[in-house]
Design a protein around this motif. Sequence first.
Motif: not given
Length: 726
Positions: A420-431, A457-468
Amino acid sequence: FDSARLLRRPTSPSSVGDEDEDETLGDDRASGAIEEFYGEEKDAAGGNVDAWFHPFLSARGPDRTGCRFSARADLAVFGSVLGLRGPVPTYQPRRIVRTVENLRHEFVLCWNGECYVGDADVEGLNVGDGRCDTEAVAELLFEAVLEGFYASINNLVEFMAVVGKTLEKHLVVAEYAFFLHHRIVVIDDEGENDDNTDGRILIDRLYYGRDGWGRRSLVRATRTTTSAPDKKLTMVLVSSMALDNGDGWEEVHPGRVYGIDLLSNTSTRQELFDDWYNMDIPRPGGDTREKVDDNHDDQDHVDGKMREEASVKLFCLLDQAVKRRVTHLPTMPACPSGTHDIHGNLSLSSSTVAILFSGGLDCTCIAALSHRHVPSHQTIDLINVSFYKDDVNTALLSPDRKAALESYEELCRLHPKRQWNLILVDVPYTDVTQIHVQRRIHQLLSPADTHMDFNVGCALWFAAQGKGNLVLETTTPPCRSPSPPRKKCIRPSCQRYGDSSCIFGTSICRGCCISLLKPIPKFLGGRLPLDFCPCHGRKPSSSGRNRRRSDPLAALSGIHPIRTRPYTSPARVLLTGMGADELLGGYARHRTAFVRGGRSSLRSEVQLDRDRLWRRNLGRDDRVLSDSGREVRAPFLDDEVAGFCQGTSVDVLTDMSLPLGQGEKELLRRVAKKNLGLAVCAGMPKRAIQFGSRLAKVAGEEQFGKKNSAGGLRGKGTARHNFTLN
């Protein structure tokens, strides 16, 4: 899929083609827009269609793009493709040209959808493994329209009925939005046509629509342009997403076929579901919705056996729905040399499936079901998003992050052989505040434009990038016995949680405790101390209630990552829990409706959410999530699962006599505990993504200040999100 636009006449006739054979220009998943001009002036639009649409739609379909012009140069179709079937992605639009006697039938299809490989007991279009479903659907519709024409069907509405009936008869296990251009041209004796002569064209029509639930995005708008002082053009745009920042965009209603006659400049629509529709899978708002019987406004007739049988049925249907969506996927290339999995072994394969993972009930059930059908050597990516303002460690405090870590640990414990690959996407509010990010999200959301839409939409958009950051190791506490379930307040009219440590010596909530204490001072002739009740008494402010924690990790439940590495998910299929709360009764407002108006009010509220699901959620979420180059698939919105929920009493799906976090979606919680062995998520209450990821909290603190953040967001939660492009 697709775009169509009235253009200047092409300078080269090669853009049209007069072949008498099929052209292979299709794939299984595409996105785009259709745009059509009609009016007095026909060459004022001009320009390069591909260059105009490519920036908007290429992210949805990064593999290939295609553009096709019509013979009269009043229509162009653009498609961008995400290849999910076959060894090599092929182009859209799909064009079929066939000559019968002196008539040339031209047929162009753009298809944004998925025809899943059918089961043996499910009738419909069975697309085999490796076959492009666009080709299958194009051939199906072409033969149906051709047969209808030679059966003397010429009226626009009659042709729309042919298209609608064909889709619903054969696409039983499918989700889609489509655009179809149908033209019949008379061939003269020399085998040539004068494209300037409208009389040589017998039929020139456009059809578009989406499935009955509206699972794939399709929006439309009209524009009026002036090419000269006395010349005006009317432009009709139909697209997978908004193509400009103007107003007037609207969601295309699901379950309908819309038509435009290019020869007469008339438009109409036809219901996909009509009197002839008698299938077992109902659409939202149809005549098959649950009938409310006010004479039985209680749950005495719902016993444990009924719920047990329903839970077994739901488990079987949901299991098949997940199976359809995670099997028959293209094999991804192996990971780069030297990449190791969490067990220290060399990775030989990549993930083909990713799951938006909040750690809650819906997504954890999907993860456990995916494990049953994804090949054992493949990894499954679990994507969790959290937002922070200054300190990245505060991202670990988000409710969704805590729940995700606990559910991840449980999945690893139940299925230790699966990686299982748990990917933690941490987004600073500046992004979030960057202009290009807000511009993109704002356009993807259109026509949705409230603060809530932007936060979701903002939360979904950053999560869908799958980068973390990929979790390699966590601090796993010793085996803990689950905390005992909280009991409901004993007062009959109250639905809040009670506390057994109350001074009254039984399970009672704070509000009821204070209400019962009010008469006592009058009887005693004095005031009670603030801490008279050790459980519900008011505590002095110096007790530390508002004290700032110096260490964010101190608030964690005991599980947090201690070793991670950067990682980006390669999966092209993104599973989500969309539709679970609407279908199974999982929102807090459902409980509120039950408290205020009983079970008849609960049934009405659940049905209302089902009816407006396509307008409020599905199109918006599909546009935002697909912008990452991944296809969104929602197992809870499978036709069979949705049909089961529509045909099952809400009294069976829910049990509002249980406390918060247990009575909502009670049937699914039963499936999680008894069929999947999931104990952690089965007791978690519903939490919206904008709150679970802390985006609403961080945004509120940034905009309104720390003290007024919550109130500011609640006050403006449904207001229009004003965004100015600088």
